[in-house]
Motif scaffolding. Sequence first.
Motif, short mmCIF file in Angstrom:
data_model
loop_
_atom_site.label_atom_id
_atom_site.label_comp_id
_atom_site.label_asym_id
_atom_site.label_seq_id
_atom_site.Cartn_x
_atom_site.Cartn_y
_atom_site.Cartn_z
N TYR A 115 27.22 30.62 55.73
CA TYR A 115 26.02 31.40 56.07
C TYR A 115 26.46 32.72 56.70
O TYR A 115 27.27 32.73 57.64
CB TYR A 115 25.13 30.64 57.05
N ASN A 116 25.96 33.85 56.16
CA ASN A 116 26.22 35.17 56.71
C ASN A 116 24.90 35.82 57.12
O ASN A 116 23.89 35.68 56.42
CB ASN A 116 26.90 36.07 55.67
N HIS A 117 24.96 36.54 58.19
CA HIS A 117 23.77 37.28 58.64
C HIS A 117 24.13 38.76 58.76
O HIS A 117 25.14 39.11 59.39
CB HIS A 117 23.27 36.74 59.98
N PHE A 118 23.31 39.64 58.16
CA PHE A 118 23.53 41.09 58.26
C PHE A 118 22.31 41.73 58.90
O PHE A 118 21.16 41.39 58.55
CB PHE A 118 23.71 41.74 56.87
N THR A 119 22.54 42.66 59.78
CA THR A 119 21.45 43.45 60.35
C THR A 119 21.93 44.87 60.56
O THR A 119 23.14 45.15 60.54
CB THR A 119 20.96 42.84 61.68
N ASN A 120 20.98 45.76 60.71
CA ASN A 120 21.33 47.17 60.79
C ASN A 120 22.02 47.54 62.09
O ASN A 120 21.77 46.94 63.14
CB ASN A 120 20.08 48.02 60.62
N ILE A 124 37.80 17.72 57.78
CA ILE A 124 36.57 18.49 57.85
C ILE A 124 36.85 19.75 58.64
O ILE A 124 37.67 19.75 59.57
CB ILE A 124 35.42 17.69 58.50
N GLU A 125 36.18 20.86 58.26
CA GLU A 125 36.50 22.16 58.82
C GLU A 125 35.23 22.88 59.24
O GLU A 125 34.22 22.85 58.52
CB GLU A 125 37.28 23.00 57.80
N VAL A 126 35.28 23.53 60.39
CA VAL A 126 34.15 24.33 60.86
C VAL A 126 34.70 25.64 61.43
O VAL A 126 35.77 25.65 62.06
CB VAL A 126 33.32 23.56 61.91
N GLY A 127 33.99 26.72 61.19
CA GLY A 127 34.45 28.01 61.68
C GLY A 127 33.30 28.98 61.87
O GLY A 127 32.20 28.80 61.34
N GLY A 128 33.55 29.99 62.63
CA GLY A 128 32.55 31.03 62.85
C GLY A 128 33.23 32.34 63.17
O GLY A 128 34.38 32.37 63.63
N GLY A 129 32.54 33.46 62.89
CA GLY A 129 33.15 34.75 63.17
C GLY A 129 32.30 35.92 62.72
O GLY A 129 31.08 35.92 62.88
N VAL A 144 29.12 34.90 61.00
CA VAL A 144 29.41 33.99 59.88
C VAL A 144 29.55 32.57 60.43
O VAL A 144 30.14 32.36 61.49
CB VAL A 144 30.74 34.36 59.18
N ILE A 145 29.00 31.61 59.71
CA ILE A 145 29.20 30.19 60.02
C ILE A 145 29.67 29.51 58.73
O ILE A 145 29.09 29.71 57.66
CB ILE A 145 27.92 29.51 60.53
N ASP A 146 30.72 28.72 58.83
CA ASP A 146 31.30 28.07 57.65
C ASP A 146 31.57 26.60 57.96
O ASP A 146 32.13 26.27 59.02
CB ASP A 146 32.59 28.77 57.23
N LEU A 147 31.20 25.72 57.03
CA LEU A 147 31.42 24.28 57.18
C LEU A 147 31.99 23.76 55.87
O LEU A 147 31.44 24.04 54.79
CB LEU A 147 30.12 23.57 57.51
N GLY A 148 33.12 22.99 55.94
CA GLY A 148 33.74 22.51 54.71
C GLY A 148 34.39 21.16 54.85
O GLY A 148 34.60 20.65 55.95
N ALA A 149 34.68 20.56 53.69
CA ALA A 149 35.43 19.30 53.61
C ALA A 149 36.54 19.50 52.59
O ALA A 149 36.32 20.06 51.51
CB ALA A 149 34.53 18.15 53.20
N GLY A 157 28.94 42.71 44.08
CA GLY A 157 28.99 42.95 45.52
C GLY A 157 30.31 42.50 46.10
O GLY A 157 30.98 41.61 45.56
N LEU A 158 30.66 43.11 47.21
CA LEU A 158 31.91 42.77 47.88
C LEU A 158 31.62 42.51 49.35
O LEU A 158 31.03 43.32 50.03
CB LEU A 158 32.92 43.91 47.73
N LEU A 159 32.08 41.33 49.82
CA LEU A 159 31.81 40.89 51.18
C LEU A 159 33.10 40.35 51.79
O LEU A 159 33.83 39.58 51.15
CB LEU A 159 30.74 39.79 51.15
N LEU A 160 33.40 40.78 53.02
CA LEU A 160 34.60 40.33 53.73
C LEU A 160 34.20 39.44 54.90
O LEU A 160 33.30 39.79 55.67
CB LEU A 160 35.40 41.52 54.24
N ASN A 161 34.90 38.31 55.03
CA ASN A 161 34.63 37.36 56.12
C ASN A 161 35.89 37.11 56.94
O ASN A 161 36.99 36.97 56.39
CB ASN A 161 34.16 36.01 55.57
N GLY A 162 35.73 37.02 58.26
CA GLY A 162 36.82 36.61 59.15
C GLY A 162 36.30 35.59 60.13
O GLY A 162 35.31 35.83 60.83
N THR A 163 36.93 34.41 60.18
CA THR A 163 36.44 33.33 61.04
C THR A 163 37.59 32.69 61.81
O THR A 163 38.75 32.72 61.40
CB THR A 163 35.74 32.23 60.23
#
Length: 422
Positions: A84-89, A37-42, A63-68, A196-202
Motif C-alpha cells: 500500500y502506497n499513499h501519495f499527497t501533495n 513472513i515479512e512486514v515493512g514500512g517506509g 509505504v506499508i508492505d506485507l509478504g510471505a 508509470g515509475l514508482l520507487l519504494n524504500g522500506t
Amino acid sequence: MKKTILALVFASGLTTLTAQTETEQSKENNNFNRWSIEVGGGFNKPVKPLTNKYFTSSPSPYVIDLGARYMFNNKFGVKADLGYNHFTNKNSSKDFDTNYYRIDVQGVANLSRIMNFEDFTQTFGLLAHAGVGLAQASFDNATSNDLMANIIAGVTAQIKLSNRITLTGDFSTIINTKQSYAFDGYSANGSGTSSGLLLNGTIGLSYSLGRYQKHADWYVQPIVDVNEFVALSKKVADIESTMQDADKDGVPDYLDQEPNTIAGIMVNTKGQSIDVNRNNIPDELESYLQKTYGDNSESTVIAKNNESIKRLINSGYICAYFDYNSTTASNDSTDWINFVLTYLRNNPSATVDVVGHADELGKTAYNDKLSTARANTIKDILVKSKIDASRVNVVSGGEDTSVDKTSDGARKLVRKVTFTIK
C-alpha cells in the motif's frame, strides 16, 4: 518497453532456476526453515507520470508492505506480497490525495549464498527479488479508479538479529503498464498505454517459521553431508578397530587366531606361533632355550642360576595348562614343569610361588577353589620330584579377567598355573 521485457525475462529466469534447484534440493539433507513472513514500512517516490504543477515530497510518506516467502533451497525461492502506497501533495503543489494498492508474485535469489557471504560474515545478507502483479490507484479528485499491471524488482539487505528474526531494508522499483491516470489523478491518458515509475524504500522485519534452528537465508550446505560424515567416521573407526594388533605380532586382531602371542616370536599368516612338535612351546623359543641352556646328556632344558631364566619364568612364559574344569595338567605342560623343576634343583636356595588360575565361566567362589586345586596339583608333582615342600608356596590367582570370556580360544590361555621364582 525494453525495461519491461528485461524485467519479465529476469523473473522468468528466476522461476526456471527455482524449479531446477527444487529437484536438486530433494537429493540434499537440508535441515532449515523454508517459510517466513515479512512486514515493512517506509517512504516512496512517484517519479512519473505527474501532471504539471503536481508533485510530492522527496521522499513521500508512506509505504506499508506485507509478504510471505517460501525458499526451495538456500539460494532460490518465491514470495507473494501486498503493498500500500499513499501519495499527497507537497505544500507548494496543487492538492491531491492518492491511494495505491498492489499484489505481486516474485522470484527470490539469495545473493548471500550465491556469492558465499559466509566466508566473511554470518550476520549480513542480501536478497534480490523480481516479479509481476496487479495494482489499483484511487484518487480523491477522479471519477474512477485506475487498474493496471506492474513489474517489480529490488534488493533487500538483511541483518540477522536472532535465528528467527531478521532486520530488513528494501529498495524496490515498480513499473506500471497501461496506467490511465497520473499519480495525482488528474491527467488521463486516452490511449491507456502510458507507463508509470514508482520507487519504494522500506525497513522491516522477517520472521522464520518452522522447527529448525536456521532459516534457508542463513543455512550453509556442509561440504560433506552430516549423515554421510557420521557414516564415514563409523567406517573409519571400524577399520581402525579391526586393524588393531594387540600382541604386536604383525597380524591384525580380526585375522589373529592366537591373540596373545609371546612378543618377538615368529608367527604364521594367522598369527599363530610356529609349533611343529605341538608341545605348546613356540619352536623359536624352544630352540633358543635348548641352544642357550641345554645339556647334551638330557633331552630337557637344564636351567642354571641365570637371571634371564628367572625373568623368563616370572614373566609368565613358563606355564602349565589345564582343560576346562580340570585339575590335571595337560601332557603338553610336562616340559615346562620339568623346566621349573630343573631350575629348582640347580638352585637349592630358590623358592617358587605356584599360582593357579581359572577362566571366568562359573561362579567366582568355585573358580577360586579350582585355581587353588590346580596349583596344588603342580606342587604335588614338584614335591614328588624331590623338591622340599617348604620351597613350594601355593597361591590362588582366582579368575583371570584379562581375556574375552566369550572366546573359547582365549579362555584356554588363562586355565593355567604360572610360577614366580624367589
